[in-house]
Write an enzyme that holds these catalytic residues in place. Sequence first.
Site, mmCIF file in Angstrom:
data_model
loop_
_atom_site.group_PDB
_atom_site.id
_atom_site.type_symbol
_atom_site.label_atom_id
_atom_site.label_comp_id
_atom_site.label_asym_id
_atom_site.label_seq_id
_atom_site.Cartn_x
_atom_site.Cartn_y
_atom_site.Cartn_z
ATOM 1 C CG ASN A 89 -1.923 -1.130 1.196
ATOM 2 O OD1 ASN A 89 -2.456 -1.460 0.148
ATOM 3 N ND2 ASN A 89 -2.179 -1.734 2.346
ATOM 4 C CB VAL A 98 2.964 1.971 9.209
ATOM 5 C CG1 VAL A 98 4.318 2.123 9.897
ATOM 6 C CG2 VAL A 98 1.932 1.410 10.183
ATOM 7 C CG HIS A 102 4.291 -1.722 5.348
ATOM 8 N ND1 HIS A 102 4.343 -0.357 5.510
ATOM 9 C CD2 HIS A 102 2.977 -2.035 5.283
ATOM 10 C CE1 HIS A 102 3.120 0.132 5.537
ATOM 11 N NE2 HIS A 102 2.268 -0.863 5.392
ATOM 12 C CG HIS A 104 0.377 -5.838 3.770
ATOM 13 N ND1 HIS A 104 -0.254 -5.826 4.996
ATOM 14 C CD2 HIS A 104 0.567 -4.541 3.433
ATOM 15 C CE1 HIS A 104 -0.440 -4.561 5.376
ATOM 16 N NE2 HIS A 104 0.040 -3.760 4.447
HETATM 17 P P1 5GP Z 1 -0.730 -0.470 5.877
HETATM 18 O O1 5GP Z 1 -2.181 -0.234 6.182
HETATM 19 O O2 5GP Z 1 0.115 0.750 6.195
HETATM 20 O O3 5GP Z 1 -0.472 -1.005 4.501
HETATM 21 O O4 5GP Z 1 -0.272 -1.631 6.837
HETATM 22 C C1 5GP Z 1 0.117 -1.429 8.151
HETATM 23 C C2 5GP Z 1 -0.031 -2.735 8.862
HETATM 24 O O5 5GP Z 1 0.647 -2.648 10.102
HETATM 25 C C3 5GP Z 1 -1.479 -3.102 9.179
HETATM 26 O O6 5GP Z 1 -1.813 -4.343 8.549
HETATM 27 C C4 5GP Z 1 -1.516 -3.209 10.697
HETATM 28 O O7 5GP Z 1 -2.330 -4.251 11.178
HETATM 29 C C5 5GP Z 1 -0.048 -3.416 11.052
HETATM 30 N N1 5GP Z 1 0.326 -2.928 12.359
HETATM 31 C C6 5GP Z 1 -0.020 -1.740 12.912
HETATM 32 N N2 5GP Z 1 0.514 -1.608 14.135
HETATM 33 C C7 5GP Z 1 1.210 -2.757 14.370
HETATM 34 C C8 5GP Z 1 1.998 -3.215 15.474
HETATM 35 O O8 5GP Z 1 2.168 -2.556 16.503
HETATM 36 N N3 5GP Z 1 2.554 -4.458 15.348
HETATM 37 C C9 5GP Z 1 2.379 -5.227 14.230
HETATM 38 N N4 5GP Z 1 2.967 -6.419 14.217
HETATM 39 N N5 5GP Z 1 1.663 -4.817 13.159
HETATM 40 C C10 5GP Z 1 1.090 -3.595 13.241
#
Ligand code: 5GP
Length: 116
Positions: A89, A98, A102, A104
Amino acid sequence: MSQNDNLFKKIMRGEIPSSKVYEDDYVYAFNDISPTAPTHILIIPKAPLDSLNELTEDDAVTAGRLLVTAAKLAKQLGFAQDGYRCVINTGANAGQTVPHLHLHLLAGREFGWPAG
Ligand code: 5GP
């Protein structure tokens, strides 16, 4: 939030606990805290990259290591043949929450297309 303070930097430094799956000189991989599939691993570069938008030619090896790690984990964890999905993303419209690049790595169920 400065690059040094983003959530995934803190996870890599061990300041926030995580369930580590894999680590090498280039990447850190750990289980997502809110999995959306039976396997939901996040693979992040150790380099301070906010998103795909930051990548330049100099980051080609780092970027490649994200994909190589995904393929390696898929084989090691046994879902390479059944199939899996890799998602990066980028920015608000894609739902990036975040500010650290990253990938997924999702597996263990069927995924629809087009993505929601
Ligand atoms: P995004 O939405 O930015 O593509 O993905 C961020 C991911 O980080 C989400 O799937 C969310 O669940 C994960 N995430 C957020 N906070 C934490 C955390 O404190 N620990 C872990 N392991 N994953 C997290």
